[in-house]
Design a protein around this motif. Structure first.
Motif, PDB file in Angstrom:
ATOM      1  N   GLN A 187       0.841  -1.213   0.000  1.00  0.00           N
ATOM      2  CA  GLN A 187       0.000   0.000   0.000  1.00  0.00           C
ATOM      3  C   GLN A 187       0.866   1.249   0.000  1.00  0.00           C
ATOM      4  O   GLN A 187       0.588   2.225  -0.689  1.00  0.00           O
ATOM      5  CB  GLN A 187      -0.901   0.016   1.237  1.00  0.00           C
ATOM      6  CG  GLN A 187      -2.019  -1.005   1.193  1.00  0.00           C
ATOM      7  CD  GLN A 187      -2.789  -1.072   2.516  1.00  0.00           C
ATOM      8  OE1 GLN A 187      -2.359  -0.493   3.509  1.00  0.00           O
ATOM      9  NE2 GLN A 187      -3.896  -1.791   2.521  1.00  0.00           N
ATOM     10  N   TRP A 189       3.892   1.500  -1.130  1.00  0.00           N
ATOM     11  CA  TRP A 189       4.510   1.640  -2.453  1.00  0.00           C
ATOM     12  C   TRP A 189       3.554   2.305  -3.418  1.00  0.00           C
ATOM     13  O   TRP A 189       3.933   3.179  -4.189  1.00  0.00           O
ATOM     14  CB  TRP A 189       4.911   0.259  -2.990  1.00  0.00           C
ATOM     15  CG  TRP A 189       6.119  -0.311  -2.326  1.00  0.00           C
ATOM     16  CD1 TRP A 189       6.884   0.280  -1.369  1.00  0.00           C
ATOM     17  CD2 TRP A 189       6.706  -1.591  -2.572  1.00  0.00           C
ATOM     18  NE1 TRP A 189       7.903  -0.552  -0.998  1.00  0.00           N
ATOM     19  CE2 TRP A 189       7.816  -1.708  -1.722  1.00  0.00           C
ATOM     20  CE3 TRP A 189       6.391  -2.648  -3.427  1.00  0.00           C
ATOM     21  CZ2 TRP A 189       8.631  -2.842  -1.701  1.00  0.00           C
ATOM     22  CZ3 TRP A 189       7.201  -3.780  -3.410  1.00  0.00           C
ATOM     23  CH2 TRP A 189       8.318  -3.872  -2.554  1.00  0.00           C
ATOM     24  N   ASP A 190       2.280   1.880  -3.387  1.00  0.00           N
ATOM     25  CA  ASP A 190       1.279   2.476  -4.280  1.00  0.00           C
ATOM     26  C   ASP A 190       1.173   3.976  -4.029  1.00  0.00           C
ATOM     27  O   ASP A 190       1.109   4.775  -4.957  1.00  0.00           O
ATOM     28  CB  ASP A 190      -0.087   1.815  -4.064  1.00  0.00           C
ATOM     29  CG  ASP A 190      -0.118   0.395  -4.630  1.00  0.00           C
ATOM     30  OD1 ASP A 190       0.765   0.086  -5.460  1.00  0.00           O
ATOM     31  OD2 ASP A 190      -0.995  -0.381  -4.231  1.00  0.00           O
ATOM     32  N   THR A 191       1.147   4.347  -2.733  1.00  0.00           N
ATOM     33  CA  THR A 191       1.055   5.763  -2.379  1.00  0.00           C
ATOM     34  C   THR A 191       2.246   6.537  -2.936  1.00  0.00           C
ATOM     35  O   THR A 191       2.093   7.625  -3.493  1.00  0.00           O
ATOM     36  CB  THR A 191       1.024   5.914  -0.849  1.00  0.00           C
ATOM     37  OG1 THR A 191       0.043   5.026  -0.330  1.00  0.00           O
ATOM     38  CG2 THR A 191       0.700   7.334  -0.448  1.00  0.00           C
ATOM     39  N   ARG A 193       4.127   5.759  -5.465  1.00  0.00           N
ATOM     40  CA  ARG A 193       4.027   5.830  -6.931  1.00  0.00           C
ATOM     41  C   ARG A 193       3.049   6.920  -7.350  1.00  0.00           C
ATOM     42  O   ARG A 193       3.284   7.651  -8.308  1.00  0.00           O
ATOM     43  CB  ARG A 193       3.576   4.480  -7.495  1.00  0.00           C
ATOM     44  CG  ARG A 193       4.651   3.413  -7.408  1.00  0.00           C
ATOM     45  CD  ARG A 193       4.305   2.222  -8.304  1.00  0.00           C
ATOM     46  NE  ARG A 193       5.244   1.135  -8.097  1.00  0.00           N
ATOM     47  CZ  ARG A 193       5.000   0.095  -7.308  1.00  0.00           C
ATOM     48  NH1 ARG A 193       3.853   0.003  -6.660  1.00  0.00           N
ATOM     49  NH2 ARG A 193       5.901  -0.854  -7.156  1.00  0.00           N
ATOM     50  N   THR A 194       1.949   7.053  -6.594  1.00  0.00           N
ATOM     51  CA  THR A 194       0.966   8.089  -6.904  1.00  0.00           C
ATOM     52  C   THR A 194       1.594   9.475  -6.786  1.00  0.00           C
ATOM     53  O   THR A 194       1.386  10.341  -7.632  1.00  0.00           O
ATOM     54  CB  THR A 194      -0.230   8.004  -5.934  1.00  0.00           C
ATOM     55  OG1 THR A 194      -0.633   6.644  -5.846  1.00  0.00           O
ATOM     56  CG2 THR A 194      -1.377   8.858  -6.410  1.00  0.00           C
TER      57      THR A 194
END
Lengths: 334, 277
Positions: A187, A189-191, A193-194
């Protein structure tokens, strides 16, 4: 208010890199924590500083974030000298520390409102920004709870949210996922990347090779305060050399002959796996892999599966630092 | 479809450095002090045990000292109260401001201090914010001391005005003296160390003063110190205000003394605090 707006004298013209570090040195007593490190981060880039505990990653980051003085060398953020104009630099960066850098006695909302107020937001705007950030980081349900009840992952997300209040163009993340379970790590990592997709520049430290590989455009490998390598994940892997050909054989007794043939064609020494039906063969020229298959068929050796893999960053790290101790097990020296 | 996507404002700026400021202005610093004081008040509300010292000490010490020393020093308890209450006030304020240093040290050791330090805020606001919140502690201590005294039969002849003025003076004195302990907080290496050093400062300052006994009962060499001790001046000034309702020269001396303490220790503290390692 307008009298304080200015062009800092230290600012260089043109498009300055987001981070420029030259010959950076930091000593703690007799210990040299950071030893002539050079680093450049272009705006919009995400750069990972990879190294074991005590390598000097955090110390480097703390100097760039104006938290530690610089012993010698130079550091600039968007062309602004860190030692000369720390107050300007602080307006350009967001810092998320390795350990919770929020107030334990305040709730999530109160923390964000406090940091908003400190950075000049009006009462109303601070409240609105806090609500927006909590929603964006999936923390709205926990907004009014004391931080003591927060899980490690929630705390990190709040920490990151707090760094984003002033929308800084450059974000420092010090080991953003250390100690998180695999799901919350994903999660996080996703943040991250965003954030990059939105145009932020990120400098992150990590001791996870996987994390640097997943997130970073470029990686600087640091060990004992020195930069030992720098490049894209692919470049670093290429630096270590070959990829590996993995062959699964249909029949056990063909392994010896298959190893001979593969070794002859590729000019390397195959590694025979303990279970006896798999060969790992180092490949210097991937173009020769087809020749291996042809030679095996001519010898009537049946192959059930094959794959060519790139070396992992773990292998890269070992090859670069020349040590075989587990990076995560050494004692932290900050 | 695009309308359903939330598009956050871009983090990228064409020229990130444009519009930045070289330093925090005084107005910024005062506003930031306000925000930090708000944080201090919330913390106080969350952890009311922080107020334990300023609540218990006035009740306990007033009753204890009055009944133990009252007869010996002033003949009876009622006659001792006008002498004792201002002394207890000063002592409680000093104890209350001792906590400033301990709290500052604890704050400096916390992760959140890293964030405060990395924000573009006035460094001194991080110190002054909690100190503004601490004004509540001095207020609680002063009001409780007077209340206890009045409950025991103390009738301040200075009236409401005199009492209010003396409370204001005690708050000002406590706030000024807290800079000494804040400075101790920045030089000691641990909160426990701050506590120890502060005790060593606090006890001589309160007991080697006129807070509990008349000065002329002391040996001559001690009288010299007691007369010089700023706590004595504050105690005398509070007695003048509360017991006679007059603003005497002692009040002026006490205020000047407080100002001198702030003038010396505020810059020392902020300098130590802002120092980067």
């Amino acid at each position: 208010m307008t009298t304080l707006l200015h062009d800092p004298p230290t600012r260089s013209t043109g498009t300055a890199p987001a981070v420029l570090v030259q010959d950076l040195v930091k000593n703690f007593g007799a210990t040299r924590a950071v030893d002539h490190v050079n680093l450049e981060v272009t705006a919009g880039e995400i750069v990972g500083v990879l190294g074991p505990n005590g390598a000097g990653k955090t110390t480097t980051l703390r100097m760039l974030a104006t938290l530690l003085s610089i012993d010698s060398g130079r550091a600039q953020i968007f062309g602004v000298d860190v030692a000369e104009s720390p107050h300007v630099v602080r307006q350009l960066i967001g810092v998320t520390g390795q350990y919770a850098s929020v107030d334990e006695n305040l709730t999530a909302t109160e923390n964000l409102r406090l940091f908003g107020r400190l950075q000049g937001l009006s009462r109303h705007d601070a409240r609105a920004t806090a609500t927006e950030l909590l929603g964006r980081f999936g923390l709205e349900d926990a907004a009014g709870r004391p931080l003591r009840q927060f899980s490690g992952g929630m705390r990190r997300r709040l920490d990151l949210a707090a760094s984003l209040i002033s929308r800084p163009p450059l974000i420092f993340l010090d080991e953003p996922t250390t100690g998180l379970d695999p799901r919350t790590r994903g999660q996080m990592w996703d943040t991250i990347r965003t954030l990059v997709a939105e145009g932020a520049t990120i400098l992150l430290t990590t001791q996870y090779l996987d994390e640097a590989d997943q997130l970073a455009d470029r990686i600087a490998v640091i060990d004992h305060g020195r930069k030992v390598a720098e490049g894209t994940p692919d470049q670093l892997k290429a630096q270590v050399g070959s990829s590996t050909l993995i062959l699964d054989l249909a029949e056990m007794d063909t392994e010896g002959r298959a190893a001979q043939i593969a070794g002859r064609v590729l000019g390397t020494t195959p590694f025979r796996s303990p279970e006896g039906r798999r060969l790992n063969v180092p490949v210097s020229d991937p173009g020769l892999v087809g020749d291996v298959l042809v030679a095996l068929r001519q010898a009537a050796i049946e192959v059930t599966a094959l794959q060519v893999t790139q070396p992992t960053l773990d292998e890269v790290f070992l090859a670069l630092t020349g040590r075989d101790d587990e990076p995560a097990t050494r004692e932290e020296i900050r | 479809m695009t309308a359903t996507l939330t598009a956050p404002a871009p983090l990228v700026r064409n020229d990130p450095v444009a519009g930045t400021r070289t330093h925090a202005s005084l107005t910024d610093g005062l506003r930031q002090t306000g925000a930090m004081a708000w944080r201090g008040l919330i913390t106080m509300r969350r952890a009311p045990e922080q107020l334990f010292d300023v609540v218990v000490q006035p009740l306990l010490f007033t009753a204890m000292f009055a009944y133990i020393f009252g007869g010996a020093i002033a003949g009876d308890v009622a006659a001792y109260l006008p002498l004792l209450i201002p002394g207890i006030l000063a002592q409680t304020a000093l104890t209350a401001c001792m906590a400033t240093g301990v709290q500052l040290r604890e704050d400096m050791d916390k992760g959140v201090m890293d964030r405060f330090t990395s924000l573009p805020i006035a460094r001194w606001a991080t110190v002054t914010g909690p100190m503004v919140a601490d004004l509540v502690r001095y207020l609680v201590a002063s009001v409780l001391t007077f209340t206890t005294g009045i409950a025991m039969g103390y009738r301040p002849a200075g009236g409401v005005g005199g009492v209010a003025a003396s409370i204001l003076l005690v708050i000002a004195a406590g706030w000024s003296m807290s800079w000494v302990f804040a400075w101790v907080g920045t030089i000691a290496s641990s909160a426990r160390g701050v506590q120890g050093i502060s005790m060593m400062i606090m006890f001589p300052l309160t007991f080697l003063s006129n807070a509990f006994v008349p000065v002329d009962t002391l040996p001559g060499w001690l009288q010299a110190f007691v007369r010089f001790n700023p706590v004595s001046h504050v105690v005398t000034a509070v007695r003048d205000l509360a017991n006679t309702g007059t603003v005497t020269s002692q009040v002026a001396i006490a205020v000047l003394g407080c100002a001198a303490v702030v003038a010396v220790f505020a810059p020392l503290t902020v300098h130590r605090f802002a120092r980067r390692r």
